[in-house]
Design a protein around this motif. Sequence first.
Motif, PDB file in Angstrom:
ATOM      1  N   LEU A  30     115.205  33.913  99.558  1.00 16.73           N
ATOM      2  CA  LEU A  30     115.034  32.463  99.406  1.00 16.73           C
ATOM      3  C   LEU A  30     114.545  32.105  98.005  1.00 16.73           C
ATOM      4  CD1 LEU A  30     113.427  31.537 102.843  1.00 16.73           C
ATOM      5  CD2 LEU A  30     115.693  30.910 102.036  1.00 16.73           C
ATOM      6  N   LYS A  31     113.568  32.867  97.500  1.00 15.92           N
ATOM      7  CA  LYS A  31     113.013  32.562  96.167  1.00 15.92           C
ATOM      8  C   LYS A  31     114.080  32.691  95.086  1.00 15.92           C
ATOM      9  CE  LYS A  31     108.297  34.120  97.154  1.00 15.92           C
ATOM     10  NZ  LYS A  31     107.445  35.319  97.097  1.00 15.92           N
ATOM     11  N   VAL A  32     114.825  33.803  95.119  1.00 23.43           N
ATOM     12  CA  VAL A  32     115.842  34.054  94.089  1.00 23.43           C
ATOM     13  C   VAL A  32     116.952  33.009  94.174  1.00 23.43           C
ATOM     14  CG1 VAL A  32     117.604  35.684  93.293  1.00 23.43           C
ATOM     15  CG2 VAL A  32     115.348  36.520  93.964  1.00 23.43           C
ATOM     16  N   SER A  33     117.446  32.750  95.410  1.00 25.82           N
ATOM     17  CA  SER A  33     118.556  31.795  95.552  1.00 25.82           C
ATOM     18  C   SER A  33     118.105  30.369  95.234  1.00 25.82           C
ATOM     19  CB  SER A  33     119.178  31.875  96.957  1.00 25.82           C
ATOM     20  OG  SER A  33     118.235  31.592  97.955  1.00 25.82           O
ATOM     21  N   PHE A  34     116.843  30.039  95.545  1.00 21.54           N
ATOM     22  CA  PHE A  34     116.297  28.709  95.208  1.00 21.54           C
ATOM     23  C   PHE A  34     116.315  28.527  93.681  1.00 21.54           C
ATOM     24  CE2 PHE A  34     112.617  26.034  94.045  1.00 21.54           C
ATOM     25  CZ  PHE A  34     112.983  24.854  94.678  1.00 21.54           C
ATOM     26  N   ALA A  35     115.852  29.540  92.964  1.00 25.51           N
ATOM     27  CA  ALA A  35     115.804  29.457  91.492  1.00 25.51           C
ATOM     28  C   ALA A  35     117.211  29.294  90.904  1.00 25.51           C
ATOM     29  CB  ALA A  35     115.130  30.705  90.932  1.00 25.51           C
ATOM     30  N   VAL A  36     118.171  30.072  91.426  1.00 25.32           N
ATOM     31  CA  VAL A  36     119.548  30.014  90.898  1.00 25.32           C
ATOM     32  C   VAL A  36     120.176  28.642  91.175  1.00 25.32           C
ATOM     33  CG1 VAL A  36     121.884  30.971  91.121  1.00 25.32           C
ATOM     34  CG2 VAL A  36     119.917  32.505  91.029  1.00 25.32           C
ATOM     35  N   LEU A  37     119.996  28.144  92.426  1.00 21.55           N
ATOM     36  CA  LEU A  37     120.604  26.845  92.763  1.00 21.55           C
ATOM     37  C   LEU A  37     119.937  25.687  92.033  1.00 21.55           C
ATOM     38  CD1 LEU A  37     121.344  27.127  96.588  1.00 21.55           C
ATOM     39  CD2 LEU A  37     122.990  26.926  94.726  1.00 21.55           C
ATOM     40  N   LEU A  38     118.626  25.780  91.833  1.00 18.77           N
ATOM     41  CA  LEU A  38     117.913  24.723  91.113  1.00 18.77           C
ATOM     42  C   LEU A  38     118.404  24.674  89.667  1.00 18.77           C
ATOM     43  CD1 LEU A  38     115.774  22.658  91.875  1.00 18.77           C
ATOM     44  CD2 LEU A  38     114.035  24.187  90.939  1.00 18.77           C
ATOM     45  N   ALA A  39     118.555  25.843  89.051  1.00 21.10           N
ATOM     46  CA  ALA A  39     119.071  25.911  87.673  1.00 21.10           C
ATOM     47  C   ALA A  39     120.488  25.341  87.612  1.00 21.10           C
ATOM     48  CB  ALA A  39     119.049  27.359  87.188  1.00 21.10           C
ATOM     49  N   THR A  40     121.313  25.678  88.631  1.00 25.68           N
ATOM     50  CA  THR A  40     122.693  25.170  88.698  1.00 25.68           C
ATOM     51  C   THR A  40     122.701  23.643  88.795  1.00 25.68           C
ATOM     52  OG1 THR A  40     123.398  27.187  89.848  1.00 25.68           O
ATOM     53  CG2 THR A  40     124.867  25.289  90.007  1.00 25.68           C
ATOM     54  N   VAL A 140     130.393  25.910  86.645  1.00 27.28           N
ATOM     55  CA  VAL A 140     128.984  26.320  86.752  1.00 27.28           C
ATOM     56  C   VAL A 140     128.521  26.221  88.210  1.00 27.28           C
ATOM     57  CG1 VAL A 140     126.601  25.598  86.204  1.00 27.28           C
ATOM     58  CG2 VAL A 140     128.300  25.792  84.378  1.00 27.28           C
ATOM     59  N   GLY A 141     128.852  25.095  88.857  1.00 26.94           N
ATOM     60  CA  GLY A 141     128.476  24.888  90.262  1.00 26.94           C
ATOM     61  C   GLY A 141     129.082  25.942  91.170  1.00 26.94           C
ATOM     62  N   PHE A 142     130.354  26.261  90.934  1.00 28.68           N
ATOM     63  CA  PHE A 142     131.030  27.266  91.773  1.00 28.68           C
ATOM     64  C   PHE A 142     130.376  28.640  91.632  1.00 28.68           C
ATOM     65  CE2 PHE A 142     134.196  30.703  92.010  1.00 28.68           C
ATOM     66  CZ  PHE A 142     134.464  30.639  93.369  1.00 28.68           C
ATOM     67  N   LEU A 143     130.151  29.067  90.381  1.00 31.09           N
ATOM     68  CA  LEU A 143     129.591  30.399  90.145  1.00 31.09           C
ATOM     69  C   LEU A 143     128.184  30.536  90.728  1.00 31.09           C
ATOM     70  CD1 LEU A 143     130.822  31.057  86.476  1.00 31.09           C
ATOM     71  CD2 LEU A 143     131.734  32.018  88.606  1.00 31.09           C
ATOM     72  N   GLY A 144     127.354  29.514  90.518  1.00 24.84           N
ATOM     73  CA  GLY A 144     125.981  29.536  91.055  1.00 24.84           C
ATOM     74  C   GLY A 144     125.973  29.625  92.569  1.00 24.84           C
ATOM     75  N   ASN A 145     126.796  28.798  93.204  1.00 21.90           N
ATOM     76  CA  ASN A 145     126.840  28.763  94.672  1.00 21.90           C
ATOM     77  C   ASN A 145     127.417  30.036  95.272  1.00 21.90           C
ATOM     78  OD1 ASN A 145     125.929  26.231  96.077  1.00 21.90           O
ATOM     79  ND2 ASN A 145     127.091  25.354  94.391  1.00 21.90           N
ATOM     80  N   GLU A 146     128.471  30.561  94.676  1.00 25.91           N
ATOM     81  CA  GLU A 146     129.108  31.757  95.238  1.00 25.91           C
ATOM     82  C   GLU A 146     128.166  32.961  95.157  1.00 25.91           C
ATOM     83  OE1 GLU A 146     131.775  34.252  97.108  1.00 25.91           O
ATOM     84  OE2 GLU A 146     131.609  32.067  97.096  1.00 25.91           O
ATOM     85  N   TRP A 147     127.426  33.058  94.060  1.00 21.19           N
ATOM     86  CA  TRP A 147     126.459  34.154  93.933  1.00 21.19           C
ATOM     87  C   TRP A 147     125.385  34.035  95.020  1.00 21.19           C
ATOM     88  CZ3 TRP A 147     121.326  35.158  93.361  1.00 21.19           C
ATOM     89  CH2 TRP A 147     120.984  36.473  92.974  1.00 21.19           C
ATOM     90  N   VAL A 148     124.859  32.815  95.175  1.00 25.81           N
ATOM     91  CA  VAL A 148     123.811  32.575  96.186  1.00 25.81           C
ATOM     92  C   VAL A 148     124.353  32.812  97.596  1.00 25.81           C
ATOM     93  CG1 VAL A 148     122.445  30.722  97.273  1.00 25.81           C
ATOM     94  CG2 VAL A 148     122.395  31.030  94.789  1.00 25.81           C
ATOM     95  N   ALA A 149     125.593  32.367  97.840  1.00 24.61           N
ATOM     96  CA  ALA A 149     126.201  32.539  99.169  1.00 24.61           C
ATOM     97  C   ALA A 149     126.265  34.015  99.538  1.00 24.61           C
ATOM     98  CB  ALA A 149     127.601  31.922  99.192  1.00 24.61           C
ATOM     99  N   ARG A 150     126.778  34.834  98.629  1.00 25.72           N
ATOM    100  CA  ARG A 150     126.904  36.270  98.911  1.00 25.72           C
ATOM    101  C   ARG A 150     125.550  36.904  99.173  1.00 25.72           C
ATOM    102  NH1 ARG A 150     131.864  38.974  95.662  1.00 25.72           N
ATOM    103  NH2 ARG A 150     133.343  37.299  96.022  1.00 25.72           N
ATOM    104  N   TYR A 151     124.574  36.524  98.372  1.00 24.21           N
ATOM    105  CA  TYR A 151     123.227  37.091  98.492  1.00 24.21           C
ATOM    106  C   TYR A 151     122.579  36.698  99.821  1.00 24.21           C
ATOM    107  CZ  TYR A 151     118.481  38.354  96.956  1.00 24.21           C
ATOM    108  OH  TYR A 151     117.231  38.888  96.851  1.00 24.21           O
ATOM    109  N   ARG A 152     122.605  35.393 100.140  1.00 28.52           N
ATOM    110  CA  ARG A 152     121.984  34.912 101.386  1.00 28.52           C
ATOM    111  C   ARG A 152     122.658  35.482 102.631  1.00 28.52           C
ATOM    112  NH1 ARG A 152     120.935  28.410 100.536  1.00 28.52           N
ATOM    113  NH2 ARG A 152     119.124  28.583  99.177  1.00 28.52           N
ATOM    114  N   ILE A 153     123.997  35.507 102.629  1.00 27.42           N
ATOM    115  CA  ILE A 153     124.726  36.004 103.810  1.00 27.42           C
ATOM    116  C   ILE A 153     124.434  37.493 104.010  1.00 27.42           C
ATOM    117  CG2 ILE A 153     127.023  36.508 104.756  1.00 27.42           C
ATOM    118  CD1 ILE A 153     127.944  33.868 103.328  1.00 27.42           C
ATOM    119  N   ARG A 154     124.434  38.269 102.915  1.00 28.50           N
ATOM    120  CA  ARG A 154     124.186  39.712 103.024  1.00 28.50           C
ATOM    121  C   ARG A 154     122.784  39.982 103.581  1.00 28.50           C
ATOM    122  NH1 ARG A 154     121.802  43.108  99.643  1.00 28.50           N
ATOM    123  NH2 ARG A 154     121.920  41.732  97.835  1.00 28.50           N
ATOM    124  N   VAL A 155     121.770  39.346 102.993  1.00 27.51           N
ATOM    125  CA  VAL A 155     120.394  39.575 103.457  1.00 27.51           C
ATOM    126  C   VAL A 155     120.214  39.020 104.866  1.00 27.51           C
ATOM    127  CG1 VAL A 155     117.954  39.083 103.020  1.00 27.51           C
ATOM    128  CG2 VAL A 155     119.468  39.597 101.108  1.00 27.51           C
TER     129      VAL A 155
END
Length: 311
Positions: A30-40, A140-155
């Motif tokens: 949550l912390k990592v994906s929050f930071a990435v999406l907020l930056a996006t 930028v929006g696509f790349l940020g979201n896709e990275w977060v999506a993969r990370y959240r779904i995997r964990v």
Amino acid sequence: MGHGHGHGHGHGHDRTDPALETSRRGMRALKVSFAVLLATALAQAALVVVTDSVALLGDTLHNLADALTALPLAVAFLLGRRAATKRFTYGLGRAEDLAGLVVVGLIAASAVAAGYQAVARVLDPRPVEHLPLLAVAGVVGFLGNEWVARYRIRVGREIGSAALVADGLHARTDGFTSLAVVGAALGAWLGIPYADPVIGMGMAVLIAMVLREAAREVFARLLDGVDPAMVERAEVALATAPGVRGVDSVRLRWVGHRQFAEAVIVTDDDATLVAAHAIAVTAEHRLRDALPRLDGVTLHVDPLSCAGPHR
């Protein structure tokens, strides 16, 4: 109808640390994906000011909402770590399912906001400027979201958290709606009238479709829904344990990302109390091997002559 005896082997020391570890992994995700999406979202917000695009505004809004969904989930993970009490005998893991409802509410709010902005722009059309910047913002929006999506779904799948998986799927669709912003820039560049607000409306519809998926996932958990394949795995694991003559009333439920099971197993009539207990312990170990997310197991043992349907 034999009452037999129930086995609720606690093994508290065996499972507390793994449960805490899954909670920590969830929090880290949550912390990592929050930071990435907020930056996006902040990068896109800066470009909204420059481009004045409603499609990009819609995308920025739901990227922000997606980042904010980390907050109720984080609170839920923290509550889920609390020890069980006499009032909350299963602990507070259900807070995670309630957080899922908040996620659904935030997705709904972003769908309404995107739709409202698109309609407003149809009624009050404005030229979309700085098209290359707009396309960059969409990428930028696509790349940020896709990275977060993969990370959240995997964990989420690894720790058994439906809310985290649903949130990851939401991020993935947000990524595809970000690509729609690139479409809005292309439409404006080709001089297609109303391309920007029409794509903005399309995004509102896409978010509504995600809302349906996320709601289905979250409400199933709230109503104690489980994957039928898990129940079948549990039945097979118990039925194949040595000394078990039959299996009845297998029930599974999730409490947050922790799973609980209860079942009735049948043993021979001449099995002593000690033998029946040993059979139940072996059956429980088989069950835990088959379902790694199990936190608590309650097995009720019936002698064969007393076995019958249980409520």
